[in-house]
Design a protein around this motif. Structure first.
Motif, PDB file in Angstrom:
ATOM      1  N   PRO A 175     -48.658  39.120   4.260  1.00  0.00           N
ATOM      2  CA  PRO A 175     -47.521  38.334   3.770  1.00  0.00           C
ATOM      3  C   PRO A 175     -47.688  38.006   2.285  1.00  0.00           C
ATOM      4  O   PRO A 175     -48.801  37.758   1.811  1.00  0.00           O
ATOM      5  CB  PRO A 175     -47.580  37.060   4.625  1.00  0.00           C
ATOM      6  CG  PRO A 175     -48.279  37.478   5.884  1.00  0.00           C
ATOM      7  CD  PRO A 175     -49.299  38.495   5.433  1.00  0.00           C
ATOM      8  N   THR A 176     -46.592  38.009   1.559  1.00  0.00           N
ATOM      9  CA  THR A 176     -46.639  37.812   0.114  1.00  0.00           C
ATOM     10  C   THR A 176     -47.423  36.567  -0.280  1.00  0.00           C
ATOM     11  O   THR A 176     -48.252  36.592  -1.202  1.00  0.00           O
ATOM     12  CB  THR A 176     -45.215  37.729  -0.465  1.00  0.00           C
ATOM     13  OG1 THR A 176     -44.510  38.943  -0.147  1.00  0.00           O
ATOM     14  CG2 THR A 176     -45.242  37.546  -1.975  1.00  0.00           C
ATOM     15  N   GLU A 177     -47.186  35.461   0.417  1.00  0.00           N
ATOM     16  CA  GLU A 177     -47.859  34.209   0.078  1.00  0.00           C
ATOM     17  C   GLU A 177     -49.354  34.245   0.347  1.00  0.00           C
ATOM     18  O   GLU A 177     -50.098  33.397  -0.154  1.00  0.00           O
ATOM     19  CB  GLU A 177     -47.211  33.045   0.835  1.00  0.00           C
ATOM     20  CG  GLU A 177     -45.850  32.650   0.314  1.00  0.00           C
ATOM     21  CD  GLU A 177     -45.900  32.232  -1.158  1.00  0.00           C
ATOM     22  OE1 GLU A 177     -46.779  31.422  -1.513  1.00  0.00           O
ATOM     23  OE2 GLU A 177     -45.080  32.721  -1.953  1.00  0.00           O
ATOM     24  N   ALA A 178     -49.801  35.191   1.170  1.00  0.00           N
ATOM     25  CA  ALA A 178     -51.221  35.282   1.505  1.00  0.00           C
ATOM     26  C   ALA A 178     -51.998  36.188   0.552  1.00  0.00           C
ATOM     27  O   ALA A 178     -53.228  36.238   0.627  1.00  0.00           O
ATOM     28  CB  ALA A 178     -51.389  35.776   2.949  1.00  0.00           C
ATOM     29  N   ILE A 179     -51.301  36.889  -0.331  1.00  0.00           N
ATOM     30  CA  ILE A 179     -51.978  37.781  -1.276  1.00  0.00           C
ATOM     31  C   ILE A 179     -53.010  37.013  -2.096  1.00  0.00           C
ATOM     32  O   ILE A 179     -54.124  37.477  -2.343  1.00  0.00           O
ATOM     33  CB  ILE A 179     -50.964  38.466  -2.212  1.00  0.00           C
ATOM     34  CG1 ILE A 179     -50.014  39.387  -1.422  1.00  0.00           C
ATOM     35  CG2 ILE A 179     -51.686  39.256  -3.307  1.00  0.00           C
ATOM     36  CD1 ILE A 179     -50.667  40.599  -0.830  1.00  0.00           C
ATOM     37  N   ARG A 180     -52.662  35.795  -2.503  1.00  0.00           N
ATOM     38  CA  ARG A 180     -53.562  35.003  -3.346  1.00  0.00           C
ATOM     39  C   ARG A 180     -54.845  34.610  -2.623  1.00  0.00           C
ATOM     40  O   ARG A 180     -55.820  34.202  -3.263  1.00  0.00           O
ATOM     41  CB  ARG A 180     -52.843  33.748  -3.835  1.00  0.00           C
ATOM     42  CG  ARG A 180     -52.345  32.838  -2.717  1.00  0.00           C
ATOM     43  CD  ARG A 180     -51.517  31.680  -3.238  1.00  0.00           C
ATOM     44  NE  ARG A 180     -50.957  30.888  -2.156  1.00  0.00           N
ATOM     45  CZ  ARG A 180     -51.622  29.919  -1.522  1.00  0.00           C
ATOM     46  NH1 ARG A 180     -52.857  29.620  -1.893  1.00  0.00           N
ATOM     47  NH2 ARG A 180     -51.052  29.248  -0.532  1.00  0.00           N
ATOM     48  N   LEU A 181     -54.849  34.715  -1.291  1.00  0.00           N
ATOM     49  CA  LEU A 181     -56.033  34.356  -0.510  1.00  0.00           C
ATOM     50  C   LEU A 181     -56.977  35.534  -0.300  1.00  0.00           C
ATOM     51  O   LEU A 181     -58.079  35.356   0.234  1.00  0.00           O
ATOM     52  CB  LEU A 181     -55.602  33.802   0.856  1.00  0.00           C
ATOM     53  CG  LEU A 181     -54.653  32.604   0.833  1.00  0.00           C
ATOM     54  CD1 LEU A 181     -54.250  32.236   2.252  1.00  0.00           C
ATOM     55  CD2 LEU A 181     -55.295  31.423   0.110  1.00  0.00           C
ATOM     56  N   GLU A 185     -61.675  41.487  -5.061  1.00  0.00           N
ATOM     57  CA  GLU A 185     -61.820  42.946  -5.098  1.00  0.00           C
ATOM     58  C   GLU A 185     -60.507  43.626  -4.734  1.00  0.00           C
ATOM     59  O   GLU A 185     -60.110  44.613  -5.347  1.00  0.00           O
ATOM     60  CB  GLU A 185     -62.912  43.394  -4.135  1.00  0.00           C
ATOM     61  CG  GLU A 185     -64.308  43.003  -4.572  1.00  0.00           C
ATOM     62  CD  GLU A 185     -65.359  43.506  -3.602  1.00  0.00           C
ATOM     63  OE1 GLU A 185     -64.992  44.223  -2.652  1.00  0.00           O
ATOM     64  OE2 GLU A 185     -66.536  43.184  -3.789  1.00  0.00           O
ATOM     65  N   ALA A 186     -59.831  43.092  -3.716  1.00  0.00           N
ATOM     66  CA  ALA A 186     -58.547  43.664  -3.302  1.00  0.00           C
ATOM     67  C   ALA A 186     -57.426  43.183  -4.206  1.00  0.00           C
ATOM     68  O   ALA A 186     -56.600  43.976  -4.680  1.00  0.00           O
ATOM     69  CB  ALA A 186     -58.259  43.288  -1.851  1.00  0.00           C
ATOM     70  N   ARG A 187     -57.383  41.891  -4.456  1.00  0.00           N
ATOM     71  CA  ARG A 187     -56.273  41.279  -5.186  1.00  0.00           C
ATOM     72  C   ARG A 187     -56.165  41.792  -6.618  1.00  0.00           C
ATOM     73  O   ARG A 187     -55.071  41.981  -7.148  1.00  0.00           O
ATOM     74  CB  ARG A 187     -56.468  39.759  -5.180  1.00  0.00           C
ATOM     75  CG  ARG A 187     -55.273  38.963  -5.681  1.00  0.00           C
ATOM     76  CD  ARG A 187     -55.543  37.470  -5.617  1.00  0.00           C
ATOM     77  NE  ARG A 187     -56.598  37.046  -6.521  1.00  0.00           N
ATOM     78  CZ  ARG A 187     -57.814  36.674  -6.155  1.00  0.00           C
ATOM     79  NH1 ARG A 187     -58.151  36.676  -4.884  1.00  0.00           N
ATOM     80  NH2 ARG A 187     -58.714  36.285  -7.066  1.00  0.00           N
ATOM     81  N   VAL A 188     -57.311  42.039  -7.250  1.00  0.00           N
ATOM     82  CA  VAL A 188     -57.323  42.413  -8.663  1.00  0.00           C
ATOM     83  C   VAL A 188     -57.358  43.925  -8.858  1.00  0.00           C
ATOM     84  O   VAL A 188     -56.725  44.458  -9.770  1.00  0.00           O
ATOM     85  CB  VAL A 188     -58.540  41.772  -9.374  1.00  0.00           C
ATOM     86  CG1 VAL A 188     -58.632  42.237 -10.818  1.00  0.00           C
ATOM     87  CG2 VAL A 188     -58.451  40.254  -9.300  1.00  0.00           C
ATOM     88  N   HIS A 189     -58.068  44.633  -7.980  1.00  0.00           N
ATOM     89  CA  HIS A 189     -58.369  46.037  -8.245  1.00  0.00           C
ATOM     90  C   HIS A 189     -57.609  47.037  -7.374  1.00  0.00           C
ATOM     91  O   HIS A 189     -57.709  48.240  -7.612  1.00  0.00           O
ATOM     92  CB  HIS A 189     -59.870  46.277  -8.097  1.00  0.00           C
ATOM     93  CG  HIS A 189     -60.695  45.503  -9.083  1.00  0.00           C
ATOM     94  ND1 HIS A 189     -60.756  45.836 -10.417  1.00  0.00           N
ATOM     95  CD2 HIS A 189     -61.472  44.397  -8.926  1.00  0.00           C
ATOM     96  CE1 HIS A 189     -61.541  44.977 -11.044  1.00  0.00           C
ATOM     97  NE2 HIS A 189     -61.992  44.104 -10.172  1.00  0.00           N
ATOM     98  N   ALA A 194     -49.839  48.420  -2.035  1.00  0.00           N
ATOM     99  CA  ALA A 194     -50.608  48.758  -0.839  1.00  0.00           C
ATOM    100  C   ALA A 194     -50.994  47.526  -0.026  1.00  0.00           C
ATOM    101  O   ALA A 194     -51.569  47.670   1.060  1.00  0.00           O
ATOM    102  CB  ALA A 194     -51.873  49.524  -1.225  1.00  0.00           C
ATOM    103  N   LEU A 195     -50.672  46.344  -0.548  1.00  0.00           N
ATOM    104  CA  LEU A 195     -51.081  45.102   0.103  1.00  0.00           C
ATOM    105  C   LEU A 195     -49.903  44.251   0.570  1.00  0.00           C
ATOM    106  O   LEU A 195     -49.913  43.704   1.682  1.00  0.00           O
ATOM    107  CB  LEU A 195     -51.933  44.266  -0.862  1.00  0.00           C
ATOM    108  CG  LEU A 195     -53.216  44.910  -1.403  1.00  0.00           C
ATOM    109  CD1 LEU A 195     -53.794  44.042  -2.523  1.00  0.00           C
ATOM    110  CD2 LEU A 195     -54.235  45.095  -0.291  1.00  0.00           C
ATOM    111  N   ASP A 196     -48.895  44.117  -0.280  1.00  0.00           N
ATOM    112  CA  ASP A 196     -47.811  43.151  -0.062  1.00  0.00           C
ATOM    113  C   ASP A 196     -46.783  43.673   0.939  1.00  0.00           C
ATOM    114  O   ASP A 196     -46.058  44.631   0.671  1.00  0.00           O
ATOM    115  CB  ASP A 196     -47.137  42.845  -1.400  1.00  0.00           C
ATOM    116  CG  ASP A 196     -46.196  41.656  -1.331  1.00  0.00           C
ATOM    117  OD1 ASP A 196     -45.855  41.212  -0.211  1.00  0.00           O
ATOM    118  OD2 ASP A 196     -45.797  41.165  -2.408  1.00  0.00           O
ATOM    119  N   GLY A 197     -46.727  42.997   2.092  1.00  0.00           N
ATOM    120  CA  GLY A 197     -45.788  43.402   3.134  1.00  0.00           C
ATOM    121  C   GLY A 197     -44.535  42.555   3.219  1.00  0.00           C
ATOM    122  O   GLY A 197     -43.807  42.612   4.221  1.00  0.00           O
ATOM    123  N   GLY A 198     -44.275  41.738   2.191  1.00  0.00           N
ATOM    124  CA  GLY A 198     -43.078  40.907   2.212  1.00  0.00           C
ATOM    125  C   GLY A 198     -43.331  39.550   2.845  1.00  0.00           C
ATOM    126  O   GLY A 198     -44.469  39.173   3.131  1.00  0.00           O
TER     127      GLY A 198
END
Length: 265
Positions: A175-181, A185-189, A194-198
């Motif tokens: 979920p978009t709001e969970a990206i920051r959590l 390694e994943a969030r920055v690189h 490939a991560l954000d599912g809405g």
């Protein structure tokens, strides 16, 4: 053969990695040592890892289902939990030639792993991200896999419609709001696409499911990786799309896969 300069010891590398927060510092040090070609390479690789670059991006490869898969910078790193999807897909494969499509393929690791297990696979893969497509081609071209650049099914050749026996997908489902959590390694690189599912993490998952039936052969299966909390909604989407859903879980790998079967006939 070790590439350490005489003044550098493995324990010093381990200490640097541990101080940077690497939980498996000893194992990572051994991988860096065995992969580096020169002492200068090793120094650069350790510096990159300490700076937070994912280990697989530093090494240039990841182990997945017993294969060494090339991983380029800015490409999603295949996760160990996704090996559960491959085991489920392999159990569905027949002895005859099988048409496999790997959507949101990233490095192409899933398709490569399945082709290594099943005989006579006709393998196709697609991804929206140009860097992923380039990386997947490096991994799949040697085994005869075809990789296409575009949005989900859009770049696939029309000749595949109604012929796909196994359709595998590990689409973005965070979920978009969970990206920051996510770990840095994943969030920055890794690419956000490939991560954000809405909002609820299932935007792309729903599209994969809704557009799958015309591509599946009679009795063909769609396997989608998702989270345990999203499994029920994913199964509901499959049922609404005319597929017969089944949820499979692995406690060991903390993995959830929803399998949809296309009606026969």
């Amino acid at each position: 053969m070790s590439v350490f300069p005489s003044s550098v010891h493995q324990s010093a590398i381990v200490s640097r990695l541990r101080a940077a927060g690497c939980v498996f510092a000893e194992d990572e040090a051994e991988l860096l040592i065995s992969t580096a070609r020169t002492p200068d390479d090793l120094t650069t690789m350790v510096d990159q890892r300490v700076a937070g670059l994912p280990l697989e991006h530093v090494l240039g490869w990841a182990e997945f289902c017993g294969l060494r898969v090339t991983v380029d910078p800015e490409v999603f790193v295949p996760r160990r939990r996704t090996e559960f999807l491959i085991s489920q897909a392999a159990a569905l494969g027949g002895r005859s030639a099988t048409v496999v499509v790997d959507l949101c393929c990233g490095t192409g690791a899933m398709g490569a792993a399945l082709a290594a297990i099943l005989d006579g696979v006709e393998l196709h893969a697609a991804d929206l991200h140009p860097a992923a497509v380039q990386c997947a081609r490096r991994n799949l071209a040697p085994i005869g896999g075809q990789v296409y650049e575009g949005d989900l099914y859009e770049p696939l050749p029309a000749t595949l419609r109604g012929r796909v026996d196994i359709l595998i997908a590990s689409p973005p489902y965070v979920p978009t709001e969970a990206i920051r959590l996510l770990p840095s390694e994943a969030r920055v690189h890794e690419p956000l696409v490939a991560l954000d599912g809405g909002a609820d993490g299932l935007d792309v998952v729903r599209r994969v499911i809704a557009e799958a039936p015309p591509w599946l052969a009679p009795g063909g299966r769609l396997l989608v990786e998702t989270s345990e909390g999203q499994a029920a909604r994913t199964a509901d989407a499959m049922a609404a799309g005319g597929l017969t859903p089944r949820v499979a879980r692995s406690d060991e790998l903390y993995a959830t896969v929803v399998i949809g079967t296309n009606p026969t006939g």
